[in-house]
Write a protein that holds these residues in place. Structure first.
Motif, PDB file in Angstrom:
ATOM      1  N   MET A   1       4.713 -14.400  -5.909  1.00  0.00           N
ATOM      2  CA  MET A   1       4.800 -12.933  -5.804  1.00  0.00           C
ATOM      3  C   MET A   1       3.372 -12.300  -5.155  1.00  0.00           C
ATOM      4  N   LYS A   2       3.291 -11.617  -4.089  1.00  0.00           N
ATOM      5  CA  LYS A   2       1.891 -11.222  -3.649  1.00  0.00           C
ATOM      6  C   LYS A   2       1.914  -9.707  -3.524  1.00  0.00           C
ATOM      7  N   PHE A   3       0.637  -9.221  -3.947  1.00  0.00           N
ATOM      8  CA  PHE A   3       0.221  -7.768  -4.298  1.00  0.00           C
ATOM      9  C   PHE A   3      -0.608  -7.602  -3.419  1.00  0.00           C
ATOM     10  N   ALA A   4      -0.688  -6.294  -2.626  1.00  0.00           N
ATOM     11  CA  ALA A   4      -1.905  -5.941  -1.888  1.00  0.00           C
ATOM     12  C   ALA A   4      -2.241  -4.382  -1.938  1.00  0.00           C
ATOM     13  N   THR A   5      -3.265  -3.921  -1.735  1.00  0.00           N
ATOM     14  CA  THR A   5      -3.640  -2.378  -1.863  1.00  0.00           C
ATOM     15  C   THR A   5      -4.336  -2.086  -0.414  1.00  0.00           C
ATOM     16  N   LEU A   6      -3.944  -0.908  -0.053  1.00  0.00           N
ATOM     17  CA  LEU A   6      -4.410  -0.352   1.280  1.00  0.00           C
ATOM     18  C   LEU A   6      -4.736   1.017   1.212  1.00  0.00           C
ATOM     19  N   ASN A   7      -5.980   1.614   1.668  1.00  0.00           N
ATOM     20  CA  ASN A   7      -5.919   3.146   1.943  1.00  0.00           C
ATOM     21  C   ASN A   7      -5.431   3.434   3.239  1.00  0.00           C
ATOM     22  N   VAL A   8      -4.420   4.429   3.092  1.00  0.00           N
ATOM     23  CA  VAL A   8      -3.690   4.733   4.209  1.00  0.00           C
ATOM     24  C   VAL A   8      -3.719   6.069   4.500  1.00  0.00           C
ATOM     25  N   THR A   9      -4.710   6.789   5.096  1.00  0.00           N
ATOM     26  CA  THR A   9      -4.786   8.343   5.131  1.00  0.00           C
ATOM     27  C   THR A   9      -3.631   9.027   5.893  1.00  0.00           C
ATOM     28  N   SER A  10      -2.921   8.152   6.649  1.00  0.00           N
ATOM     29  CA  SER A  10      -1.826   9.019   7.276  1.00  0.00           C
ATOM     30  C   SER A  10      -0.971   7.767   7.480  1.00  0.00           C
ATOM     31  N   MET A  11       0.277   7.985   6.684  1.00  0.00           N
ATOM     32  CA  MET A  11       1.269   7.038   6.835  1.00  0.00           C
ATOM     33  C   MET A  11       1.671   6.786   8.162  1.00  0.00           C
ATOM     34  N   LEU A  12       2.015   7.745   8.647  1.00  0.00           N
ATOM     35  CA  LEU A  12       2.493   7.483  10.061  1.00  0.00           C
ATOM     36  C   LEU A  12       1.398   6.803  11.045  1.00  0.00           C
TER      37      LEU A  12
END
Length: 188
Positions: A1-12
């Protein structure tokens, strides 16, 4: 299983980046998404199991859904992996800013084992107040909330806004992990 993290200031705005992530579970911080744009987001994010309406972006009442500087959190599971947000461990921890952390339980393997994932967006800034709040939050997540779960697999992911050499709490947690013989994942 792979996990990741990301700063996404605007989802779109970052929809291509979100969809390009090759992971089973994606923890997003600083998420903003206007409620009127949810249908559009669902169309583009078909590969992910999105949280129920109103929960795609966890913002406190004092934060604007348009203001990415203090956006919310979102934990997305790759379809059909079951991932459920819970407040059990967090309610034991009495975190000062509960909108900056979420606790998701993810089924792994054949679905009979679980990983507890804490998605964290710690306060940024180098002032004393921000530093104290960040240390308090990390202490409560890494020790109080995690300890309340017992001997289960736990991952803490997100934007910690600190480093091991600047955070006594993070240093203490990483020492504990290293002594256990488990290698910590990359962090930032």
């Amino acid at each position: 299983m792979k996990f990741a993290t990301l700063n996404v200031t605007s989802m779109l705005q970052y929809i291509l980046a979100v969809n390009a992530v090759e992971a089973d579970l994606l923890c997003c911080q600083e998420v903003t998404l206007l409620p009127c744009k949810r249908a559009q987001a669902e169309e583009y994010l078909r590969k992910w199991c999105l949280p129920p309406p109103g929960r795609l972006c966890r913002n406190s009442g004092s934060r604007s859904t348009v203001n990415a500087a203090n956006g919310g959190l979102s934990t997305l599971g790759l379809r059909p992996i079951p991932a459920y947000e819970t407040k059990t461990a967090l309610s034991h921890a009495a975190i000062r800013s509960p909108d900056r952390v979420s606790h998701t339980v993810v089924a792994t393997g054949a679905g009979n084992t679980f990983v507890h994932v804490f998605n964290v967006y710690c306060p940024s800034g180098n002032g004393r107040a921000e530093s104290e709040e960040r240390e308090d939050m990390l202490e409560k997540i890494l020790f109080a909330a995690a300890d309340s779960l017992g001997d289960v697999p736990i991952m803490v992911m997100g934007d910690l806004n600190t480093e091991e050499d600047r955070s006594p709490v993070l240093r203490k947690a990483l020492r504990k992990v290293r002594r256990s013989g488990t290698a910590p994942c990359a962090y930032r």
